[in-house]
Design a protein around this motif. Structure first.
Motif, mmCIF file in Angstrom:
data_model
loop_
_atom_site.group_PDB
_atom_site.id
_atom_site.type_symbol
_atom_site.label_atom_id
_atom_site.label_comp_id
_atom_site.label_asym_id
_atom_site.label_seq_id
_atom_site.Cartn_x
_atom_site.Cartn_y
_atom_site.Cartn_z
ATOM 1 N N THR A 115 0.645 -1.170 -0.154
ATOM 2 C CA THR A 115 0.117 -0.013 -0.106
ATOM 3 C C THR A 115 0.705 1.316 -0.044
ATOM 4 O O THR A 115 0.484 2.243 -0.703
ATOM 5 N N ASP A 120 0.063 8.273 -2.453
ATOM 6 C CA ASP A 120 -1.301 8.419 -1.877
ATOM 7 C C ASP A 120 -2.325 8.707 -3.164
ATOM 8 O O ASP A 120 -3.434 8.144 -3.199
ATOM 9 N N VAL A 145 -6.071 4.312 1.924
ATOM 10 C CA VAL A 145 -4.735 4.861 1.866
ATOM 11 C C VAL A 145 -4.094 5.000 2.987
ATOM 12 O O VAL A 145 -3.005 4.616 3.262
ATOM 13 N N ARG A 146 -4.698 5.730 3.967
ATOM 14 C CA ARG A 146 -3.697 6.236 5.400
ATOM 15 C C ARG A 146 -3.745 5.395 6.225
ATOM 16 O O ARG A 146 -2.785 5.148 7.054
ATOM 17 N N ASN A 149 -0.045 3.729 6.870
ATOM 18 C CA ASN A 149 0.879 4.606 7.530
ATOM 19 C C ASN A 149 0.837 4.662 9.171
ATOM 20 O O ASN A 149 1.799 4.362 9.834
ATOM 21 N N LEU A 207 -5.537 16.127 1.089
ATOM 22 C CA LEU A 207 -6.061 15.006 0.300
ATOM 23 C C LEU A 207 -7.544 15.246 -0.065
ATOM 24 O O LEU A 207 -7.897 14.972 -1.017
#
Length: 271
Positions: A115, A120, A145-146, A149, A207
């Motif tokens: 990922t 991003d 997406v986040r 992290n 974003l």
């Protein structure tokens, strides 16, 4: 040897104060905004900043200041919602993979690496392209997406704390894994997560604005900062205020998040 300690606590106070002011402006927008953010007035379209419209008007004659105030509700509330969903997914995964390790940890971390290998914005555009443009699909895309992290960050914290002597003592004393995670690990990882989350809030807002700017997030006539930037692209040369003020609002919020996440630094200087 001289040890110079610089504490930047004042920056956190400033950042928190600015964030509170932003939230208050958003909550009180119906009473503070000078005009209806959706009211169309073609007579005053593309007006420069003046006493009646402090930030000017857009291509439909709508008050830019009022739309920015209402945009605080949309943008910041969405960012907090995305942060909540992301933590609900990543916190248990990060705790379990960092504490238990083994094959499950190896498998999940390969997914995380995959990922994180993609930028991003590219991955989000792909997800929204599959799901279709829209506010809800934008939230889903950013969360998907986040989360990686946060998993990697939380896992690294758990791995570091898991090697401490008091964790070994807790295991020898007969504490269950759940009890160790709850009472001996979680209290120590939450402060760094809060700092990391405060810094990431600025990224999330960027974003959100980026997807809305591309027409993949919030849709017109929603008063959202990215949508306002999208509307301003065709009129930037003749009405630059349409893009300047929403851009400044985004920059101001990102700066606020940076101030909140600023940590005290210790500078060691040897003479």
């Amino acid at each position: 040897m001289k040890i110079i300690k610089r504490r930047l606590g004042i920056t956190k106070v400033i950042g928190v104060t600015l964030l509170i002011l932003l939230i208050l402006v958003g909550l009180l927008a119906p009473w503070l905004s000078p005009h209806d953010p959706l009211a169309i007035n073609l007579v005053n379209r593309l007006s420069s900043p003046n006493w009646n419209y402090l930030f000017g008007t857009d291509h439909l004659g709508r008050c830019i200041l009022s739309r920015i105030m209402y945009g605080i509700r949309t943008t910041i509330a969405t960012a907090f919602l995305i942060m909540l969903f992301t933590l609900l997914i990543s916190l248990p995964i990060g705790l379990i993979t960092g504490y238990i390790r083994g094959r499950s940890d190896h498998f999940l971390m390969r997914i995380v690496d995959g990922t994180l290998a993609l930028p991003d914005i590219v991955l989000m555009i792909a997800i929204v392209g599959i799901l279709g443009p829209g506010f809800f699909h934008m939230i889903v895309a950013i969360v998907l997406v986040r989360w990686a992290n946060y998993v990697r960050f939380i896992r690294s914290l758990v791995l570091k704390i898991g090697n401490e002597d008091y964790i070994r003592t807790a295991r020898i004393s007969g504490n269950s894994h759940i009890n160790i995670l709850k009472h001996y690990i979680s209290p120590f990882i939450f402060p760094p997560i809060i700092v990391f989350g405060a810094l990431d809030m600025g990224r999330i807002v960027l974003l959100i604005a980026g997807l809305s700017f591309l027409g993949l997030g919030a849709q017109p006539p929603t008063p959202e900062w990215g949508v306002m930037l999208h509307d301003a692209t065709a009129y930037f040369q003749i009405a630059p205020h349409m893009m300047i003020f929403p851009g400044l609002a985004i920059m101001f919020f990102v700066l606020t998040c940076q101030l909140i996440s600023e940590r005290g630094r210790t500078i060691d200087t040897s003479i």
